[in-house]
Design a protein around this motif. Structure first.
Motif, mmCIF file in Angstrom:
data_model
loop_
_atom_site.group_PDB
_atom_site.id
_atom_site.type_symbol
_atom_site.label_atom_id
_atom_site.label_comp_id
_atom_site.label_asym_id
_atom_site.label_seq_id
_atom_site.Cartn_x
_atom_site.Cartn_y
_atom_site.Cartn_z
ATOM 1 N N VAL A 186 0.823 -1.207 0.000
ATOM 2 C CA VAL A 186 0.000 0.000 0.000
ATOM 3 C C VAL A 186 0.861 1.263 0.000
ATOM 4 C CG1 VAL A 186 -1.961 -1.095 1.122
ATOM 5 C CG2 VAL A 186 -0.177 -0.029 2.510
ATOM 6 N N VAL A 187 2.167 1.085 0.108
ATOM 7 C CA VAL A 187 3.048 2.257 0.199
ATOM 8 C C VAL A 187 3.484 2.678 -1.199
ATOM 9 C CG1 VAL A 187 5.151 3.179 1.204
ATOM 10 C CG2 VAL A 187 3.878 1.409 2.407
ATOM 11 N N ARG A 188 3.332 3.963 -1.437
ATOM 12 C CA ARG A 188 3.644 4.485 -2.758
ATOM 13 C C ARG A 188 4.673 5.593 -2.568
ATOM 14 N NH1 ARG A 188 2.102 8.794 -5.247
ATOM 15 N NH2 ARG A 188 1.639 8.896 -7.478
ATOM 16 N N LEU A 189 5.827 5.423 -3.182
ATOM 17 C CA LEU A 189 6.914 6.388 -2.981
ATOM 18 C C LEU A 189 7.324 6.976 -4.322
ATOM 19 C CD1 LEU A 189 9.047 4.067 -0.723
ATOM 20 C CD2 LEU A 189 8.057 6.202 0.064
ATOM 21 N N THR A 190 7.472 8.296 -4.383
ATOM 22 C CA THR A 190 8.036 8.887 -5.597
ATOM 23 C C THR A 190 9.552 8.809 -5.483
ATOM 24 O OG1 THR A 190 8.234 11.114 -4.714
ATOM 25 C CG2 THR A 190 6.116 10.524 -5.686
ATOM 26 N N TYR A 191 10.220 8.894 -6.632
ATOM 27 C CA TYR A 191 11.686 8.847 -6.600
ATOM 28 C C TYR A 191 12.249 9.976 -5.733
ATOM 29 C CZ TYR A 191 11.706 5.379 -10.403
ATOM 30 O OH TYR A 191 11.539 4.259 -11.164
ATOM 31 N N THR A 192 11.604 11.122 -5.813
ATOM 32 C CA THR A 192 12.080 12.249 -5.005
ATOM 33 C C THR A 192 12.019 11.900 -3.523
ATOM 34 O OG1 THR A 192 11.155 13.706 -6.684
ATOM 35 C CG2 THR A 192 11.844 14.725 -4.619
ATOM 36 N N GLN A 193 10.886 11.303 -3.109
ATOM 37 C CA GLN A 193 10.759 10.942 -1.687
ATOM 38 C C GLN A 193 11.818 9.911 -1.295
ATOM 39 O OE1 GLN A 193 6.685 9.833 -1.969
ATOM 40 N NE2 GLN A 193 5.929 11.833 -1.295
ATOM 41 N N ILE A 194 12.067 8.963 -2.214
ATOM 42 C CA ILE A 194 13.089 7.955 -1.913
ATOM 43 C C ILE A 194 14.450 8.623 -1.763
ATOM 44 C CG2 ILE A 194 14.304 5.933 -2.831
ATOM 45 C CD1 ILE A 194 11.637 5.133 -4.154
ATOM 46 N N LEU A 195 14.724 9.554 -2.684
ATOM 47 C CA LEU A 195 16.010 10.261 -2.612
ATOM 48 C C LEU A 195 16.145 11.001 -1.281
ATOM 49 C CD1 LEU A 195 18.602 11.233 -4.191
ATOM 50 C CD2 LEU A 195 17.302 13.295 -4.686
ATOM 51 N N VAL A 196 15.055 11.677 -0.875
ATOM 52 C CA VAL A 196 15.105 12.435 0.387
ATOM 53 C C VAL A 196 15.364 11.491 1.553
ATOM 54 C CG1 VAL A 196 13.768 13.833 2.000
ATOM 55 C CG2 VAL A 196 13.635 14.304 -0.441
ATOM 56 N N MET A 197 14.619 10.386 1.588
ATOM 57 C CA MET A 197 14.758 9.479 2.733
ATOM 58 C C MET A 197 16.155 8.859 2.777
ATOM 59 S SD MET A 197 11.103 7.536 2.703
ATOM 60 C CE MET A 197 9.596 8.474 2.640
ATOM 61 N N ILE A 198 16.635 8.435 1.608
ATOM 62 C CA ILE A 198 17.953 7.790 1.597
ATOM 63 C C ILE A 198 19.038 8.800 1.957
ATOM 64 C CG2 ILE A 198 19.703 6.715 0.110
ATOM 65 C CD1 ILE A 198 17.462 5.250 -1.305
ATOM 66 N N SER A 199 18.971 9.999 1.357
ATOM 67 C CA SER A 199 20.022 10.980 1.660
ATOM 68 C C SER A 199 19.989 11.361 3.124
ATOM 69 C CB SER A 199 19.866 12.251 0.827
ATOM 70 O OG SER A 199 19.402 11.974 -0.435
ATOM 71 N N ALA A 200 18.784 11.605 3.643
ATOM 72 C CA ALA A 200 18.688 12.027 5.040
ATOM 73 C C ALA A 200 19.236 10.925 5.946
ATOM 74 C CB ALA A 200 17.248 12.361 5.391
ATOM 75 N N ALA A 201 18.841 9.681 5.660
ATOM 76 C CA ALA A 201 19.310 8.572 6.494
ATOM 77 C C ALA A 201 20.825 8.436 6.393
ATOM 78 C CB ALA A 201 18.628 7.278 6.060
ATOM 79 N N ALA A 202 21.343 8.531 5.159
ATOM 80 C CA ALA A 202 22.786 8.371 4.980
ATOM 81 C C ALA A 202 23.542 9.466 5.727
ATOM 82 C CB ALA A 202 23.130 8.410 3.494
ATOM 83 N N LEU A 203 23.053 10.696 5.626
ATOM 84 C CA LEU A 203 23.740 11.799 6.302
ATOM 85 C C LEU A 203 23.698 11.628 7.817
ATOM 86 C CD1 LEU A 203 22.532 14.738 4.057
ATOM 87 C CD2 LEU A 203 24.904 14.072 4.410
ATOM 88 N N MET A 204 22.558 11.167 8.320
ATOM 89 C CA MET A 204 22.446 11.021 9.769
ATOM 90 C C MET A 204 23.316 9.875 10.277
ATOM 91 S SD MET A 204 18.563 11.998 10.766
ATOM 92 C CE MET A 204 17.571 11.692 9.352
#
Lengths: 353, 440, 237
Positions: A186-204
């Motif tokens: 049921v989860v729908r992710l745009t590439y932009t959202q994926i990029l944000v989540m991955i970058s934020a997680a990687a930086l943290m």
């Protein structure tokens, strides 16, 4: 701590606790009603969470800048919202040029890296200049002085960028490579959202590793505990403080690009609201505590996104989203009633007291 | 390390929470007006020294503005000229400048001096601008404001200072509600009761939709127009699925759009301003439940090149209600030529012609009430000027034939609906040909 | 040439004149103790040497090199290690990290490793608790950590500020034994103590401070005999 508190329970404490319990009751009842009515599908709830995590990740990255500086200087760097604004606003011109040259379409990865790097460099530069010019000369002044200076610096930066780049918002170019959707259940992710989540997680994760594992990171934690003891260990306190500003600035610059990718509009005034939210997130998580800022940012983002619908829709409150800031701050109050030093602040506070 | 003072923070946050709640409440905060700076009271002494024997300068209940023989007629403005909504005010300011040019730069043989304040399309900006304008007693009139929020906050100050205020673009219905209007306020823009009705009619008759959601941003303009639309839409047999509100500084509208999507409306009407409006347009395409079938419609607050820049391709195909350029009178073609010659581009928003008309009904009233002394000094009674503007009847303007009603509504309102095309987005220009107008 | 020398040092906290012309010397291999009442200026003297406090007048020399005015972290790297008053260990860092911080300004990996082994030999308790955070240690262990951390800077002169404060008598014994052992290994020590009897029993020489001045200085054994010291600091009548 709770024990000590109970032993001298004052009328104000009773009032505050009663208020907290009342709010929790409303939240629980509202959530129950909303879910009982079943108006929203699972995928809609998932969407709300995804939106919340996206903006929450951005809040968290900004909040880290507030919390690290607070941790080390016990000062709230109110100009951090302008550090966040400076990067993406200037990087807009690079993004625009890359889009016009066609590089953004043909080489999106390199272009994005360039945009990130540029934004992070600008934000870091602003943060470093702030520390050197506005805060370092006041290192031994009473605490209120740098605080007021920070507010002044914030205005100065805002109006300087307004003078340089005008009052109109600028629109980041669309990046064709980021147009796309992934659906997992049921989860729908745009590439932009994926990029944000991955970058934020990687930086943290990167930041956490830096602070926990490296020599400089350990020195940062040492300076945060006691500047004098750190100096007696041969740690150059000034340069560690500067490093803290560099890290906070770079994270804010990266957060700024993520923000620009999600919301596309940037302007001289863009820092104010995310800045306030991120500061709130830092307090929510326990100011001065790095994992607290991360958790606080995500928590705030999710509450803002999910909260109005979940808590208020079932109570038949019209237009709940205009109350999203009120909900966010109410929850902050609630958290501070039961955990006065933030979600993660519990243990360390006790030791300090 | 001193512990972070939690109690202090709690108190602070409680205050913030209360402030946030108050900001959400629809009631406007009544500003405390600056003390009126009454212009040049005509006392016997000044009359005697200012004029030779035999000439009696006029007296006026609100005071008299005296303009020396070589002094200019000072016309003030209060428009938003910066930020996301800057095009709205700049467009109006240009309309006034062309009107002044058309008068040869002079009124009653006095030069016209035209300047003013950026009121920022916010209540605080309006209040600050009004305070600055009220402090200068050389003004005869203030043209403005751009946004209804500005004048609601700043209007009482201007009114108490004795000014006549004529707005080219305030459209919130309650500004001319007899119970709420402040004396001396007029507008050449349509009342949103009209625009709301036209938008609802368009939705029901042309689009054939039966359900709609509305979004406003808490500003008097947006709230008034959203309500006018909803009222007319329901009266016409439609159903409003939800009435949402956001704050103008928000950037993430996907949650509220997701909530709207749960009720599956056929259309969303969001008469708000440029920054938030363009984000909603863009994000509506990203919210799964809404998809491409839902019709998007905004209003004249987003009728600006910056809106198309901000929304990008997502705006193509959506609708906007705005003044009907095609209903403007013959003089409008000449106005457009002058505009092109003077500013090198087409008008950037919707209220340039209204601003042109606002200046001209002021000019006509001034010519009616100004008393000229033998030495060329002009005496303008402020109440007399207001009365003269209020008496405007069948005035031939660019936007139509203007007649002021007792509540200050002077417009000859013609509203049309425009559809955003690809070239509007690509070239960032406002549409010039209506897609639909009432009666079609 | 003395390894450490202070010449007519005046230090201030704001307007408060804390040190009013201090002159003292520490020779290579000595234990020198500063005794005196609370507020006499003992800690201020140590802070002035380590660069946390900058003297307004006078000079501080380390082996003939003037070091006053240099920032604290440079003075550390020149060879002055300090275990500060109240221990001030990093309570949220692990024991290991605390010790690593001591070696912060050093680059010699081999030397750091052997010094770490040395500290663990001196304080086996620290080795047992190396991954615990500093805040969870007992008072005695914290004192050991503070001393170990200072040793990790590989000091030529070790400044110890009240190492026995707040410790149980058994632990006080242990700490003083370790100080004596360290000195035997060749570490020069400047020791500030309220426990004057203990301090004088292990020191070579001593200085007695009162209200920012040195009022008496002599061999430790002679000070133990002195009328003034016996009355004021050794609690004898």
């Amino acid at each position: 701590m709770l024990k000590r508190r109970r032993s001298k329970l004052e009328i104000t404490d009773i009032f505050i606790y009663a208020f907290g319990i009342f709010i929790i009751a409303i939240i629980l009842y509202g959530s129950f009603e909303t879910l009982r009515q079943g108006k929203y599908s699972a995928s809609q709830w998932a969407d709300l969470f995804v939106f919340g995590i996206t903006i929450g990740g951005i809040y968290a990255l900004i909040a880290l800048g507030y919390t690290m500086v607070y941790g080390i200087l016990q000062m709230i760097n109110f100009a951090h919202s302008e550090v966040f604004m400076a990067g993406p606003l200037t990087a807009f011109f690079l993004a625009d040029a890359l889009a016009k040259s066609g590089l953004l379409a043909t080489n999106p990865a390199i272009s994005l890296l360039l945009i990130f790097a540029f934004s992070m460099i600008v934000s870091t530069t602003v943060a470093v200049l702030l520390e050197r010019i506005a805060y370092r000369p006041l290192r031994h002044a009473p605490r209120l002085v740098p605080l007021i200076t920070a507010i002044g610096a914030s205005f100065f930066l805002q109006y300087a960028f307004r003078g340089l780049f005008g009052t109109q918002f600028k629109v980041y170019p669309e990046i064709p490579a980021l147009e796309g959707v992934v659906t997992i259940g049921v989860v729908r992710l745009t590439y932009t959202q994926i990029l944000v989540m991955i970058s934020a997680a990687a930086l943290m994760i990167g930041l956490q590793a830096f602070v926990q594992r490296t020599r400089t990171g350990k020195a940062m934690r040492a300076v945060a505990e006691s500047r004098e003891s750190a100096a007696l260990m041969g740690i150059n306190v000034d340069s560690i403080i500067l490093t803290t500003f560099v890290l906070g600035g770079a994270l804010a610059g990266a957060a700024g690009v993520l923000y620009a990718l999600v919301f596309t509009q940037v302007s001289f005034a863009m820092g104010f609201i995310p800045g306030i939210k991120a500061f709130t997130a830092a307090v929510l998580g326990g100011i001065g505590i790095i994992p607290g800022a991360m958790l606080g940012g995500l928590f705030l983002g999710i509450v803002e996104s999910v909260g109005p619908t979940l808590f208020l829709d079932g109570l038949n409150i019209a237009a709940p989203y205009q109350l999203k800031d009120a909900i966010a701050f109410t929850l902050l109050v609630l958290v501070l009633i039961f955990r006065p030093s933030g979600i993660m602040g519990g243990q360390t506070q006790e030791k300090k007291a | 390390m001193k512990a972070f003072n939690a109690k202090y923070v709690l108190v602070l946050l409680a205050i913030v929470a209360i402030a946030a709640l108050m900001a959400c409440a629809p009631a406007a905060v009544q500003p405390t007006a600056a003390p009126p700076t009454t212009a040049a009271q005509p006392t016997a002494a000044t009359a005697a020294t200012a004029a030779p024997a035999g000439f009696q300068p006029p007296t006026d209940a609100l005071g008299v503005v005296t303009i020396g023989p070589n002094d200019p007629v000072h016309v003030g403005y209060m428009f938003v000229t910066s930020g996301a909504d800057g095009a709205l005010g700049i467009d109006s300011r240009r309309g006034v400048e062309i009107a002044i040019d058309d008068k040869g730069g002079k009124l009653l043989d006095h030069q016209v001096k035209f300047d003013g304040q950026d009121s920022g399309c916010s209540a605080e900006g309006g209040q600050a601008a009004a305070a600055k304008l009220a402090a200068d007693n050389t003004f005869t009139v203030v043209l403005g404001s751009s946004c209804s929020s500005e004048i609601r906050a700043g209007g009482p100050t201007l009114s108490k200072a004795g000014f006549t205020v004529i707005s080219p673009s305030n459209t919130a219905p309650d500004l001319t509600d007899p119970a709420k209007r402040f004396p001396g306020y007029f507008r050449t823009a349509h009342n949103d009761k009209v625009q709301g009705a036209v938008a609802a009619k368009f939705a029901l008759e042309k689009l054939g939709v039966k359900t709609a959601a509305t979004i406003h941003d808490g500003s008097p303009y947006a709230e008034g127009l959203a309500n006018a639309f909803a009222e007319n839409f329901e009266k016409g047999g439609g159903k409003i699925t939800s009435r949402e509100a956001v704050s103008p500084t928000d950037t993430d509208f996907k949650p509220v759009l997701t909530k709207i999507a749960a009720d599956k409306p056929e259309m969303i009407f969001y008469p708000i301003f440029v920054a938030a409006g363009s984000l909603i347009t863009k994000q509506a395409k990203e919210v799964p439940g809404l998809g491409d079938s839902v019709k998007l419609m905004a209003a004249d607050g987003t009728f600006s090149p910056d809106f198309y820049k901000g929304a990008g391709d997502a705006a193509v195909g959506m609708f906007q209600s705005s003044p009907d350029f095609s209903a403007f009178t013959g003089g409008y073609a000449k106005f457009l030529e002058e505009h092109q010659a003077k500013f090198g581009e087409k008008p950037v928003s919707a209220f340039h012609a209204h601003a042109y008309d606002a200046f001209n009904i002021f000019a006509a009233a001034l010519e009616k009430v100004a008393v000229k002394g033998p030495d060329g000094t002009l005496y303008i009674g402020q109440q007399a000027l207001r009365d003269a503007v209020a008496a405007t009847k069948d005035f031939p303007g660019l936007t139509g034939t203007l007649t002021c009603d007792p509540n200050g509504d002077c417009a000859d309102p013609h509203i049309a609906v425009y559809q955003v095309g690809e070239d509007n987005v690509k070239n960032a220009v406002v549409p010039s040909q209506p897609f639909w107008k009432p009666g079609q | 040439m003395p390894i450490l020398e202070l010449k007519d040092v005046h230090s201030y906290y704001g307007h408060i004149h804390a040190l009013k012309g201090i002159s003292l010397t520490v020779e290579q291999g000595e234990i020198v103790t500063l005794i005196g009442a609370n507020g006499a200026g003992k800690t201020s003297t140590l802070r002035t040497i380590s660069g946390l406090l900058h003297p307004r007048e006078g000079q501080v020399f380390l082996e003939g090199e003037q070091i006053n005015g240099l920032p604290a972290h440079i003075i550390v790297s020149k060879g002055i290690g300090q275990s500060p008053e109240g221990r001030q260990i990093f309570s949220r860092l692990s024991v290991m990290e605390n010790l690593e911080m001591g070696a912060y300004s050093r680059k010699d990996k081999e030397g750091i490793k052997s010094d770490l082994d040395h500290v663990f030999r001196l304080f086996p308790r620290l080795k047992e608790r190396r991954s615990q955070t500093g805040g969870t240690l007992s008072g005695g262990e914290q004192q050991m950590l503070a001393m170990g951390r200072a040793l990790m800077t590989r000091p030529r002169v070790l400044l110890l500020d009240e190492p026995s404060m707040g410790l149980a008598p058994v632990l006080v014994e242990t700490i003083f034994e370790i100080i004596r052992d360290l000195n035997k290994e060749g570490v020069t020590i400047l020791l500030v103590e309220q426990n004057a009897a203990k301090a004088l029993s292990i020191a070579n020489r001593g200085y007695v401070m009162e209200t920012g001045r040195i009022v008496l200085s002599d061999e430790a054994s002679k000070l133990q005999e002195s009328e003034l010291v016996r009355k004021a600091y050794l609690g004898e009548d």
